[in-house]
Design a protein around this motif. Structure first.
Motif, PDB file in Angstrom:
ATOM      1  N   LEU A  49       0.842  -1.197   0.000  1.00 13.32           N
ATOM      2  CA  LEU A  49       0.000   0.000   0.000  1.00 13.32           C
ATOM      3  C   LEU A  49       0.871   1.239   0.000  1.00 13.32           C
ATOM      4  O   LEU A  49       1.987   1.220   0.514  1.00 13.32           O
ATOM      5  N   HIS A  56      -5.563  -6.595  11.100  1.00 16.87           N
ATOM      6  CA  HIS A  56      -6.188  -5.269  10.995  1.00 16.87           C
ATOM      7  C   HIS A  56      -7.557  -5.239  11.663  1.00 16.87           C
ATOM      8  O   HIS A  56      -8.455  -5.995  11.277  1.00 16.87           O
ATOM      9  N   GLY A  82      -9.887  -3.281  11.301  1.00 22.39           N
ATOM     10  CA  GLY A  82     -10.915  -2.919  10.327  1.00 22.39           C
ATOM     11  C   GLY A  82     -11.152  -4.005   9.291  1.00 22.39           C
ATOM     12  O   GLY A  82     -11.929  -3.799   8.357  1.00 22.39           O
ATOM     13  N   VAL A 105     -10.789   7.287   7.747  1.00 14.32           N
ATOM     14  CA  VAL A 105     -11.168   6.502   8.922  1.00 14.32           C
ATOM     15  C   VAL A 105     -10.771   7.237  10.212  1.00 14.32           C
ATOM     16  O   VAL A 105     -11.372   7.045  11.257  1.00 14.32           O
ATOM     17  N   VAL A 158     -10.995  -4.318   3.492  1.00 13.36           N
ATOM     18  CA  VAL A 158     -10.762  -2.905   3.150  1.00 13.36           C
ATOM     19  C   VAL A 158      -9.331  -2.674   2.694  1.00 13.36           C
ATOM     20  O   VAL A 158      -9.069  -1.819   1.845  1.00 13.36           O
ATOM     21  N   LEU A 159      -8.421  -3.445   3.250  1.00 18.43           N
ATOM     22  CA  LEU A 159      -7.018  -3.306   2.859  1.00 18.43           C
ATOM     23  C   LEU A 159      -6.812  -3.867   1.457  1.00 18.43           C
ATOM     24  O   LEU A 159      -6.103  -3.278   0.635  1.00 18.43           O
ATOM     25  N   ALA A 162      -3.531   4.356  -0.676  1.00 15.02           N
ATOM     26  CA  ALA A 162      -4.617   4.231   0.295  1.00 15.02           C
ATOM     27  C   ALA A 162      -4.675   5.425   1.244  1.00 15.02           C
ATOM     28  O   ALA A 162      -5.371   5.393   2.251  1.00 15.02           O
ATOM     29  N   HIS A 166      -7.606   7.200  11.668  1.00 16.77           N
ATOM     30  CA  HIS A 166      -6.816   6.244  12.443  1.00 16.77           C
ATOM     31  C   HIS A 166      -6.101   6.915  13.614  1.00 16.77           C
ATOM     32  O   HIS A 166      -5.670   8.065  13.522  1.00 16.77           O
ATOM     33  N   SER A 167      -5.946   6.151  14.687  1.00 15.09           N
ATOM     34  CA  SER A 167      -5.298   6.646  15.905  1.00 15.09           C
ATOM     35  C   SER A 167      -3.791   6.792  15.713  1.00 15.09           C
ATOM     36  O   SER A 167      -3.229   6.322  14.717  1.00 15.09           O
ATOM     37  N   ILE A 192       2.131  -4.818   3.716  1.00 10.47           N
ATOM     38  CA  ILE A 192       1.254  -5.125   4.848  1.00 10.47           C
ATOM     39  C   ILE A 192       0.723  -6.564   4.793  1.00 10.47           C
ATOM     40  O   ILE A 192      -0.262  -6.888   5.464  1.00 10.47           O
ATOM     41  N   MET A 225       2.013   1.867  14.035  1.00 13.39           N
ATOM     42  CA  MET A 225       2.067   0.486  13.532  1.00 13.39           C
ATOM     43  C   MET A 225       2.604   0.436  12.110  1.00 13.39           C
ATOM     44  O   MET A 225       3.274  -0.507  11.711  1.00 13.39           O
ATOM     45  N   GLN A 238      -7.570  -1.704  -1.451  1.00 16.25           N
ATOM     46  CA  GLN A 238      -6.570  -0.674  -1.757  1.00 16.25           C
ATOM     47  C   GLN A 238      -5.236  -1.277  -2.195  1.00 16.25           C
ATOM     48  O   GLN A 238      -4.297  -0.539  -2.495  1.00 16.25           O
ATOM     49  N   SER A 298      -8.321   6.824   2.024  1.00 13.56           N
ATOM     50  CA  SER A 298      -9.165   5.955   2.852  1.00 13.56           C
ATOM     51  C   SER A 298      -8.584   5.799   4.255  1.00 13.56           C
ATOM     52  O   SER A 298      -9.313   5.709   5.235  1.00 13.56           O
ATOM     53  N   PHE A 299      -7.259   5.779   4.340  1.00 18.09           N
ATOM     54  CA  PHE A 299      -6.608   5.671   5.648  1.00 18.09           C
ATOM     55  C   PHE A 299      -6.957   6.895   6.493  1.00 18.09           C
ATOM     56  O   PHE A 299      -7.300   6.767   7.671  1.00 18.09           O
TER      57      PHE A 299
HETATM   58  C1  HEM Z   1      -1.522  -0.523   6.848  1.00 17.41           C
HETATM   59  C2  HEM Z   1      -2.221   0.503   7.173  1.00 17.41           C
HETATM   60  C3  HEM Z   1      -3.205   0.454   8.286  1.00 17.41           C
HETATM   61  C4  HEM Z   1      -3.001   0.255   9.618  1.00 17.41           C
HETATM   62  C5  HEM Z   1      -1.668   0.056  10.329  1.00 17.41           C
HETATM   63  C6  HEM Z   1      -4.296   0.270  10.258  1.00 17.41           C
HETATM   64  C7  HEM Z   1      -4.505   0.092  11.596  1.00 17.41           C
HETATM   65  C8  HEM Z   1      -5.731   0.167  12.197  1.00 17.41           C
HETATM   66  C9  HEM Z   1      -5.953   0.141  13.633  1.00 17.41           C
HETATM   67  C10 HEM Z   1      -4.873   0.005  14.680  1.00 17.41           C
HETATM   68  C11 HEM Z   1      -7.274   0.261  13.831  1.00 17.41           C
HETATM   69  C12 HEM Z   1      -7.999   0.331  15.195  1.00 17.41           C
HETATM   70  C13 HEM Z   1      -8.483   1.753  15.436  1.00 17.41           C
HETATM   71  C14 HEM Z   1      -7.344   2.747  15.528  1.00 17.41           C
HETATM   72  O1  HEM Z   1      -6.424   2.520  16.345  1.00 17.41           O
HETATM   73  O2  HEM Z   1      -7.360   3.730  14.767  1.00 17.41           O
HETATM   74  C15 HEM Z   1      -7.904   0.357  12.540  1.00 17.41           C
HETATM   75  C16 HEM Z   1      -9.260   0.462  12.331  1.00 17.41           C
HETATM   76  C17 HEM Z   1      -9.846   0.589  11.117  1.00 17.41           C
HETATM   77  N1  HEM Z   1      -9.205   0.647   9.914  1.00 17.41           N
HETATM   78 FE1  HEM Z   1      -7.229   0.548   9.604  1.00 17.41          FE
HETATM   79  N2  HEM Z   1      -5.255   0.475   9.304  1.00 17.41           N
HETATM   80  C18 HEM Z   1      -4.622   0.594   8.102  1.00 17.41           C
HETATM   81  C19 HEM Z   1      -5.181   0.843   6.874  1.00 17.41           C
HETATM   82  C20 HEM Z   1      -6.522   0.999   6.660  1.00 17.41           C
HETATM   83  C21 HEM Z   1      -7.127   1.326   5.398  1.00 17.41           C
HETATM   84  C22 HEM Z   1      -6.360   1.570   4.095  1.00 17.41           C
HETATM   85  C23 HEM Z   1      -8.463   1.369   5.617  1.00 17.41           C
HETATM   86  C24 HEM Z   1      -9.579   1.666   4.668  1.00 17.41           C
HETATM   87  C25 HEM Z   1      -9.608   1.321   3.443  1.00 17.41           C
HETATM   88  C26 HEM Z   1      -8.708   1.061   7.004  1.00 17.41           C
HETATM   89  C27 HEM Z   1      -9.926   0.973   7.593  1.00 17.41           C
HETATM   90  C28 HEM Z   1     -10.152   0.799   8.930  1.00 17.41           C
HETATM   91  C29 HEM Z   1     -11.485   0.801   9.540  1.00 17.41           C
HETATM   92  C30 HEM Z   1     -12.801   0.927   8.809  1.00 17.41           C
HETATM   93  C31 HEM Z   1     -11.268   0.677  10.903  1.00 17.41           C
HETATM   94  C32 HEM Z   1     -12.336   0.715  11.980  1.00 17.41           C
HETATM   95  C33 HEM Z   1     -12.654  -0.626  12.501  1.00 17.41           C
HETATM   96  C34 HEM Z   1     -13.728  -0.493  13.561  1.00 17.41           C
HETATM   97  O3  HEM Z   1     -13.552   0.341  14.474  1.00 17.41           O
HETATM   98  O4  HEM Z   1     -14.711  -1.210  13.467  1.00 17.41           O
HETATM   99  N3  HEM Z   1      -7.501   0.841   7.610  1.00 17.41           N
HETATM  100  N4  HEM Z   1      -6.949   0.290  11.564  1.00 17.41           N
END
Ligand code: HEM
Length: 127
Positions: free
Chosen positions: A52, A68, A70, A90, A74-75, A83, A92-93, A61, A99, A78, A86-87
């Motif tokens: 990505l 993940h 999420g 959301v 979703v990954l 990405a 993200h924290s 990844i 991470m 992309q 979309s990243f």
């Molecule tokens: C490699 C890159 C990514 C990492 C390291 C990552 C990491 C995370 C983490 C740790 C969470 C838990 C919430 C938070 O701490 O923010 C999360 C939630 C989420 N991520 Fe990612 N994410 C990545 C890429 C993406 C991408 C590209 C998308 C969308 C296309 C995505 C969509 C989501 C969604 C929808 C959630 C919410 C899940 C929920 O609360 O039900 N993430 N992600």
């Protein structure tokens, strides 16, 4: 005699001979950075080979898909592409951002970054 020994002990800490940690010999900051074109990245769009782009950085990844929070779908949507949007959508924290570092493999090629910037310019000009 006792005094001499004490002097030696004191010298080990502040003496000029031992400069451990003074000159950091860490990994080179710039040399060794790999640059990938959009073309290079695009082919890594499989569930067992997933790359990505996020903010012009390239991440492998593959091993993160199952972890993940999420979900992997979703990954995979992309996979092999940019990405960033979309990243960010959301929200993200900070943890999630940290991470990312462990999956970093390189940078998006400068030529492909410029293409993106030109696009943005054009949109602004039309307006
Ligand atoms: C490699 C890159 C990514 C990492 C390291 C990552 C990491 C995370 C983490 C740790 C969470 C838990 C919430 C938070 O701490 O923010 C999360 C939630 C989420 N991520 Fe990612 N994410 C990545 C890429 C993406 C991408 C590209 C998308 C969308 C296309 C995505 C969509 C989501 C969604 C929808 C959630 C919410 C899940 C929920 O609360 O039900 N993430 N992600």
């Amino acid at each position: 005699m006792g005094e001499e020994i004490n002097e030696n002990i004191l010298n080990t800490g502040s003496g000029p001979a031992n400069n451990t940690g003074v000159e950091e010999v860490s990994e080179p900051a710039d040399c060794g950075v790999k640059y990938y074109t959009l073309e290079d990245i695009r082919i890594h769009n499989l569930s067992n080979d997933t790359w990505l782009i996020i903010h012009d950085k390239v991440y492998d990844i593959t091993t993160f898909l199952e972890e993940h929070p999420g979900g992997e779908e979703v990954l995979l949507e992309q996979a092999g592409a940019d990405a960033t949007e979309s990243f960010e959508d959301v929200g993200h924290s900070t943890d999630a951002r940290e991470m990312l570092e462990q999956y970093y493999i390189g940078e998006l090629h400068m030529d492909d970054r410029q293409k993106k910037k030109e696009k943005v310019k054009r949109i602004i000009t039309i307006k």
